[in-house]
Design an enzyme around this catalytic site. Structure first.
Site, PDB file in Angstrom:
ATOM      1  N   HIS A 122       0.852  -1.183   0.000  1.00  0.00           N
ATOM      2  CA  HIS A 122       0.000   0.000   0.000  1.00  0.00           C
ATOM      3  C   HIS A 122       0.890   1.236   0.000  1.00  0.00           C
ATOM      4  CE1 HIS A 122      -3.188  -2.749   1.915  1.00  0.00           C
ATOM      5  NE2 HIS A 122      -3.502  -2.561   0.642  1.00  0.00           N
TER       6      HIS A 122
ATOM      7  N   GLU B 266       1.916   3.741   3.019  1.00  0.00           N
ATOM      8  CA  GLU B 266       2.510   3.173   4.236  1.00  0.00           C
ATOM      9  C   GLU B 266       4.031   3.204   4.136  1.00  0.00           C
ATOM     10  OE1 GLU B 266       0.349  -0.558   4.442  1.00  0.00           O
ATOM     11  OE2 GLU B 266      -1.569   0.518   4.381  1.00  0.00           O
TER      12      GLU B 266
ATOM     13  N   ARG C 153      -3.392   4.725  -1.880  1.00  0.00           N
ATOM     14  CA  ARG C 153      -3.226   3.377  -1.320  1.00  0.00           C
ATOM     15  C   ARG C 153      -2.979   2.318  -2.413  1.00  0.00           C
ATOM     16  NH1 ARG C 153      -5.537  -0.129   2.929  1.00  0.00           N
ATOM     17  NH2 ARG C 153      -6.520  -1.943   1.986  1.00  0.00           N
TER      18      ARG C 153
ATOM     19  N   HIS D  99       3.229  -3.564   6.462  1.00  0.00           N
ATOM     20  CA  HIS D  99       2.208  -2.534   6.271  1.00  0.00           C
ATOM     21  C   HIS D  99       2.231  -1.578   7.469  1.00  0.00           C
ATOM     22  CE1 HIS D  99      -0.116  -4.795   3.109  1.00  0.00           C
ATOM     23  NE2 HIS D  99       0.538  -5.802   3.658  1.00  0.00           N
TER      24      HIS D  99
ATOM     25  N   GLU E 203       1.745  -4.981  10.832  1.00  0.00           N
ATOM     26  CA  GLU E 203       1.220  -3.626  10.781  1.00  0.00           C
ATOM     27  C   GLU E 203       2.098  -2.836  11.748  1.00  0.00           C
ATOM     28  OE1 GLU E 203      -1.202  -2.225   9.044  1.00  0.00           O
ATOM     29  OE2 GLU E 203      -2.253  -3.929   8.153  1.00  0.00           O
TER      30      GLU E 203
END
Lengths: 308, 99
Positions: free
Chosen positions: A68, A71, A126, A196, A270
């Site tokens: 993405h 990020e 994104r 991410h 994440e």
């Protein structure tokens, strides 16, 4: 590494690719750079293969960052990982063991078109940048485009949505190229790690359904140890667990695809933070974020080298 | 300014709808205003208790926030001015100046 290249700032796509070219020339004993295809807009999809060359069979770990576009801490970590490995190969026995026994395939920027667009136009973009013939909206969510329960729950059929799954699985040339690469090597790739932001979580399959994976105990213990390693650095807490129940259900993700294709350890990180800065994690926090994440990746890799 | 100062005055707010009814209203608001959703990644994920971070543009924020207040949906401001946060957290401006 490249003189004057800072790993504590965010770099443009061009800077990252120049950096990769430089490492390819200056560290040919441990690094080999190659392209696995072209993006929608014609940019090369570069991979760095790290590891001591060996004629003997070696297993491998795949790491990708920047699926993405917005990020940015993801690509920052991929670069940090490479830097850290090169700098500590001789001094850190764990790193030396990792590189002697495994190859690492690093894709610092998966979504090259989107990343470039987030640098030049829309910081919060994104998706990819592919065009749609029937709608004015561009891009596909590269983490909904994989052939695993494609476009089911958690993905959208509408091209203007941020979770648009695409016209068909692997419609995005970036996804297709990586899928092809991983399929050809699935017997010796033992771990798939995707980076991410943001939520501070370590996720494993399944994302597309509420169910327990067959090798749950091995994967869960690797995740548990990894988040403890993260915590040991600066006291930052990461949640961990199956993506479907820890985050939300989403179909067509790269992690689920990797797992379904026989890669036994598939994780999605994440990274920082949990919303104070969100996608705008300041450059001053790149170092602590990457330092703690490095510990987690080392932990998972060492877990992989032992039998579970 | 980075990005031609386009994010000046933009905010990022956090909402956690307390009921399914409020979640439904929030989804409609997000859809109507075509907001940039930071988390979750899709409007369809928003339900009771979902931590929802929304980037709202400067020119629509007053109306949108008024909508939320009318619907009694509480929110907190995570980032009061996106452009300032962007500039502060990045060395790009300094690099450009040096060049």
């Amino acid at each position: 590494s490249l003189p004057g290249y800072s790993y504590e700032v965010y770099h443009s796509l061009e800077e990252i690719q120049n950096w990769m070219h430089h490492l390819n020339k200056t560290h040919s004993g441990l690094i080999h750079m190659f392209s696995i295809g072209k993006s929608y807009e014609g940019r090369s999809l570069f991979i760095l293969k790290l590891g001591r060359r060996s004629r003997a069979y070696k297993r491998a770990v795949w790491i990708d960052c920047g699926i993405h576009a917005r990020e940015w801490i993801g690509p920052a970590f991929c670069q940090w990982f490479v830097k850290e490995v090169l700098q500590t190969y001789r001094s850190d026995p764990a790193i030396r063991k990792m590189l002697n026994h495994l190859y690492f395939y690093i894709m610092p920027v998966f979504n090259v078109d989107g990343y470039h667009f987030s640098w030049t136009n829309d910081r919060f973009w994104r998706k990819t940048r592919s065009r749609n013939s029937r709608f004015r909206c561009r891009g596909v969510d590269a983490n909904r485009n994989w052939k695993v329960k494609w476009c089911d729950e958690g993905a959208s059929f509408h091209p203007c949505d941020d979770t648009y799954c695409g016209p068909f699985p692997e419609s995005e040339p970036e996804v297709k190229a990586v899928a092809h690469f991983l399929r050809k090597r699935k017997k010796h790739i033992r771990a798939y790690l995707s980076f991410h932001a943001y939520a501070q979580m370590l996720l494993y399959p399944y994302s597309y359904k509420y169910a327990t994976i067959p090798n749950f105990s091995c994967v869960e213990s690797a995740a548990y140890n990894a988040v403890n390693a993260i915590h040991s650095a600066y006291g930052v807490r990461y949640r961990y667990g199956p993506a479907s129940s820890t985050l939300y259900v989403s179909s067509g993700s790269s992690m689920d695809w990797a797992y379904k294709n026989g890669i036994p350890y598939a994780f999605a990180f994440e990274l920082r933070d949990t919303g104070h800065f969100g996608f705008l994690l300041p450059e001053s926090l790149i170092k602590p974020t990457c330092t703690e994440t490095m510990l987690a990746v080392k932990n998972i890799t060492m877990h992989l080298l032992k039998k579970c | 300014y980075l990005y031609n100062n386009r994010y000046a005055g933009d905010k990022v707010i956090r909402l956690v709808p307390e009921t399914e009814g409020k979640a439904h209203v929030l989804k409609n608001v997000c859809h109507q205003f075509k907001v940039d959703l930071w988390q979750p990644s899709s409007i369809s994920y928003i339900s009771e208790g979902t931590v929802t971070d929304v980037h709202i543009p400067q020119n629509g924020s007053q109306i949108l926030l008024a909508f939320l207040q009318q619907a009694n949906i509480q929110y907190t401001v995570l980032i009061a001015d996106l452009q300032k946060t962007l500039e502060k957290g990045s060395s790009l401006k300094a690099q450009r100046k040096r060049r």
